[in-house]
Design a protein around this motif. Structure first.
Motif, PDB file in Angstrom:
ATOM      1  N   VAL A  76       0.839  -1.191   0.000  1.00  0.00           N
ATOM      2  CA  VAL A  76       0.000   0.000   0.000  1.00  0.00           C
ATOM      3  C   VAL A  76       0.875   1.243   0.000  1.00  0.00           C
ATOM      4  O   VAL A  76       2.053   1.191   0.352  1.00  0.00           O
ATOM      5  CB  VAL A  76      -0.973   0.035   1.204  1.00  0.00           C
ATOM      6  CG1 VAL A  76      -1.909  -1.159   1.172  1.00  0.00           C
ATOM      7  CG2 VAL A  76      -0.207   0.074   2.525  1.00  0.00           C
ATOM      8  N   THR A  77       0.294   2.362  -0.399  1.00  0.00           N
ATOM      9  CA  THR A  77       1.028   3.616  -0.528  1.00  0.00           C
ATOM     10  C   THR A  77       0.603   4.585   0.561  1.00  0.00           C
ATOM     11  O   THR A  77      -0.598   4.850   0.714  1.00  0.00           O
ATOM     12  CB  THR A  77       0.741   4.254  -1.901  1.00  0.00           C
ATOM     13  OG1 THR A  77       1.101   3.336  -2.932  1.00  0.00           O
ATOM     14  CG2 THR A  77       1.512   5.547  -2.071  1.00  0.00           C
ATOM     15  N   PRO A  78       1.544   5.125   1.342  1.00  0.00           N
ATOM     16  CA  PRO A  78       1.179   6.148   2.319  1.00  0.00           C
ATOM     17  C   PRO A  78       0.520   7.326   1.620  1.00  0.00           C
ATOM     18  O   PRO A  78       0.937   7.730   0.533  1.00  0.00           O
ATOM     19  CB  PRO A  78       2.517   6.553   2.939  1.00  0.00           C
ATOM     20  CG  PRO A  78       3.440   5.420   2.661  1.00  0.00           C
ATOM     21  CD  PRO A  78       2.995   4.842   1.355  1.00  0.00           C
ATOM     22  N   SER A  79      -0.508   7.872   2.233  1.00  0.00           N
ATOM     23  CA  SER A  79      -1.245   8.970   1.599  1.00  0.00           C
ATOM     24  C   SER A  79      -1.774   9.899   2.680  1.00  0.00           C
ATOM     25  O   SER A  79      -2.706   9.548   3.407  1.00  0.00           O
ATOM     26  CB  SER A  79      -2.401   8.421   0.761  1.00  0.00           C
ATOM     27  OG  SER A  79      -3.115   9.459   0.140  1.00  0.00           O
ATOM     28  N   ALA A  80      -1.186  11.071   2.797  1.00  0.00           N
ATOM     29  CA  ALA A  80      -1.595  12.023   3.832  1.00  0.00           C
ATOM     30  C   ALA A  80      -2.636  13.001   3.291  1.00  0.00           C
ATOM     31  O   ALA A  80      -2.769  13.194   2.083  1.00  0.00           O
ATOM     32  CB  ALA A  80      -0.379  12.788   4.342  1.00  0.00           C
ATOM     33  N   SER A  81      -3.388  13.613   4.203  1.00  0.00           N
ATOM     34  CA  SER A  81      -4.354  14.647   3.836  1.00  0.00           C
ATOM     35  C   SER A  81      -4.658  15.481   5.066  1.00  0.00           C
ATOM     36  O   SER A  81      -4.391  15.065   6.200  1.00  0.00           O
ATOM     37  CB  SER A  81      -5.649  14.030   3.298  1.00  0.00           C
ATOM     38  OG  SER A  81      -6.417  13.485   4.368  1.00  0.00           O
ATOM     39  N   THR A  82      -5.254  16.633   4.856  1.00  0.00           N
ATOM     40  CA  THR A  82      -5.793  17.407   5.969  1.00  0.00           C
ATOM     41  C   THR A  82      -7.189  16.878   6.288  1.00  0.00           C
ATOM     42  O   THR A  82      -7.803  16.180   5.470  1.00  0.00           O
ATOM     43  CB  THR A  82      -5.901  18.892   5.606  1.00  0.00           C
ATOM     44  OG1 THR A  82      -6.868  19.039   4.540  1.00  0.00           O
ATOM     45  CG2 THR A  82      -4.562  19.446   5.149  1.00  0.00           C
ATOM     46  N   PRO A  83      -7.736  17.222   7.462  1.00  0.00           N
ATOM     47  CA  PRO A  83      -9.120  16.825   7.761  1.00  0.00           C
ATOM     48  C   PRO A  83     -10.117  17.319   6.718  1.00  0.00           C
ATOM     49  O   PRO A  83     -11.017  16.577   6.308  1.00  0.00           O
ATOM     50  CB  PRO A  83      -9.369  17.443   9.133  1.00  0.00           C
ATOM     51  CG  PRO A  83      -8.017  17.479   9.779  1.00  0.00           C
ATOM     52  CD  PRO A  83      -7.076  17.813   8.653  1.00  0.00           C
ATOM     53  N   SER A  84      -9.969  18.558   6.270  1.00  0.00           N
ATOM     54  CA  SER A  84     -10.924  19.091   5.293  1.00  0.00           C
ATOM     55  C   SER A  84     -10.794  18.376   3.952  1.00  0.00           C
ATOM     56  O   SER A  84     -11.806  18.128   3.272  1.00  0.00           O
ATOM     57  CB  SER A  84     -10.719  20.599   5.115  1.00  0.00           C
ATOM     58  OG  SER A  84      -9.418  20.895   4.653  1.00  0.00           O
ATOM     59  N   GLN A  85      -9.583  18.031   3.560  1.00  0.00           N
ATOM     60  CA  GLN A  85      -9.406  17.277   2.319  1.00  0.00           C
ATOM     61  C   GLN A  85     -10.038  15.900   2.414  1.00  0.00           C
ATOM     62  O   GLN A  85     -10.668  15.423   1.458  1.00  0.00           O
ATOM     63  CB  GLN A  85      -7.920  17.158   1.997  1.00  0.00           C
ATOM     64  CG  GLN A  85      -7.282  18.447   1.523  1.00  0.00           C
ATOM     65  CD  GLN A  85      -5.770  18.361   1.448  1.00  0.00           C
ATOM     66  OE1 GLN A  85      -5.137  17.525   2.117  1.00  0.00           O
ATOM     67  NE2 GLN A  85      -5.149  19.220   0.645  1.00  0.00           N
ATOM     68  N   LEU A  86      -9.880  15.246   3.560  1.00  0.00           N
ATOM     69  CA  LEU A  86     -10.487  13.932   3.735  1.00  0.00           C
ATOM     70  C   LEU A  86     -12.006  14.023   3.730  1.00  0.00           C
ATOM     71  O   LEU A  86     -12.683  13.190   3.107  1.00  0.00           O
ATOM     72  CB  LEU A  86      -9.997  13.299   5.041  1.00  0.00           C
ATOM     73  CG  LEU A  86     -10.591  11.938   5.409  1.00  0.00           C
ATOM     74  CD1 LEU A  86     -10.400  10.922   4.289  1.00  0.00           C
ATOM     75  CD2 LEU A  86      -9.986  11.418   6.718  1.00  0.00           C
ATOM     76  N   ARG A  87     -12.559  15.032   4.387  1.00  0.00           N
ATOM     77  CA  ARG A  87     -14.009  15.202   4.398  1.00  0.00           C
ATOM     78  C   ARG A  87     -14.545  15.377   2.977  1.00  0.00           C
ATOM     79  O   ARG A  87     -15.540  14.769   2.589  1.00  0.00           O
ATOM     80  CB  ARG A  87     -14.401  16.402   5.254  1.00  0.00           C
ATOM     81  CG  ARG A  87     -15.914  16.580   5.388  1.00  0.00           C
ATOM     82  CD  ARG A  87     -16.274  17.760   6.249  1.00  0.00           C
ATOM     83  NE  ARG A  87     -15.847  17.600   7.628  1.00  0.00           N
ATOM     84  CZ  ARG A  87     -16.520  16.888   8.534  1.00  0.00           C
ATOM     85  NH1 ARG A  87     -17.641  16.257   8.188  1.00  0.00           N
ATOM     86  NH2 ARG A  87     -16.068  16.803   9.768  1.00  0.00           N
ATOM     87  N   GLU A  88     -13.861  16.198   2.182  1.00  0.00           N
ATOM     88  CA  GLU A  88     -14.295  16.431   0.807  1.00  0.00           C
ATOM     89  C   GLU A  88     -14.145  15.169  -0.039  1.00  0.00           C
ATOM     90  O   GLU A  88     -15.011  14.855  -0.876  1.00  0.00           O
ATOM     91  CB  GLU A  88     -13.489  17.571   0.198  1.00  0.00           C
ATOM     92  CG  GLU A  88     -13.922  17.985  -1.199  1.00  0.00           C
ATOM     93  CD  GLU A  88     -15.316  18.590  -1.241  1.00  0.00           C
ATOM     94  OE1 GLU A  88     -15.879  18.693  -2.350  1.00  0.00           O
ATOM     95  OE2 GLU A  88     -15.850  18.960  -0.170  1.00  0.00           O
TER      96      GLU A  88
END
Length: 330
Positions: free
Chosen positions: A297-309
């Protein structure tokens, strides 16, 4: 509904690598710091599937790394049931301010398939950040006459092919239905009880094509028992040289299974912010990149707002496929 694309048995080699890596010294030193207000006791991370999946493994690695830095252990608790509903509902309805959830692809598909969830992801859960992604692979048996993506589309339009998937309403099933809808193919979906049951039938030619999670299928592709025809990643993969991306047929064919961290509604905003910061820092470490690579699997970061969207958009996307194709749970 069966478990999502992130809940499947790991190949033995990958599991041994995960266990060995988990026992290795941390590559992310813990700084000396004063104890902050939250957390005040151990944090429970609910994984709504049985042990053994890539998402589960990812969370355990992150719990090992983040716990010492946040000042309390992160205790991973597997609560499988109803294709992920049981564990998700547990967190969504909880008043425990020390409870987290490993969310996955399933949570964007279930709303269109079930009217009795009893929770709303957007309302009842707080996004923290993305953890990992993994594409699907379309593969055939080594002796299959399907030699290329063009072959697959042409034979699919002629109604000559069956396409095995990991269960009705799973990501692999919906990906097949999306192909049929957008390309005019007539791939016959054949549900199985997970990829581990599907793979032998693909290798034997019992089903024409398997739409499978890449980490599970990759060892058999590398061993020559399966032949990859296309992958649903945004870019070609180093692990599958020469295999085209399905994206070449349209942007909508970038399809990923994923795992992400969510907090229960009672976790304080400051706690969510601390977790998000530590999660993003962990994703940038060699320790995480190396360990995640061990099971595909590939690590994949995001902000909370990006994840919500992202969750909002994926819910709309797969809901449209479910409704337009008339998909119903068995």
């Amino acid at each position: 509904m069966r478990a999502s694309a992130t809940a499947f048995p790991l190949p033995r080699r990958a599991m041994l690598g995960l266990l060995a890596a988990s026992a290795a010294p941390s590559l992310w030193p813990v700084p000396a710091r004063a104890q902050e207000a939250w957390p005040t006791r151990p944090i429970t991370v609910i994984v709504p599937f049985a042990p053994g999946g890539a998402g589960n493994g990812s969370v355990r690695i992150l719990a090992e790394l983040i716990g010492p830095r946040i000042g309390q252990p992160l205790v991973v608790d597997n609560r499988p049931g109803a294709g992920g509903i049981t564990g998700t509902a547990m967190v969504a309805s909880s008043n425990d301010d020390h409870m987290l959830l490993m969310g996955s692809t399933t949570m964007t598909i279930l709303p269109a398939l079930r009217s009795d969830l009893g929770y709303d992801v957007q309302r009842d859960l707080q996004p923290v950040g993305m953890i990992s992604t993994q594409p699907l692979v379309l593969a055939v048996g080594a002796g299959s006459p399907v030699r290329s993506l063009d072959d697959l589309v042409a034979r699919g339009r002629a109604g000559e092919l069956s396409a095995g998937n990991s269960g009705v309403g799973t990501l692999s099933h919906l990906a097949t239905e999306l192909l049929n809808r957008k390309l005019g193919t007539r791939l016959l979906p054949v549900p199985y009880k997970g990829d581990s049951v599907l793979i032998p039938d693909v290798a034997a030619g019992t089903v024409s094509v398997g739409v499978m999670n890449l980490p599970v299928a990759l060892p058999l592709i590398q061993a020559g028992r399966l032949r990859a025809v296309a992958v649903t990643s945004a870019q070609p993969l180093a692990s599958l040289p020469g295999v085209p991306v399905l994206r070449s047929l349209g942007e909508e064919f970038v399809i990923s299974g994923w795992a992400a961290l969510f907090a229960g509604r009672k976790v304080p905003a400051a706690g969510v912010a601390r977790l998000e910061k530590l999660l993003r820092e962990a994703m940038d470490t060699p320790a995480v990149r190396e360990r995640f690579a061990g099971f595909g699997v590939t690590p994949s970061a995001s902000t909370p707002s990006q994840l919500r969207e992202y969750v909002r958009n994926e819910t709309a996307r797969w809901g449209d496929v479910v409704r337009s194709r008339g998909i119903k749970l068995e």
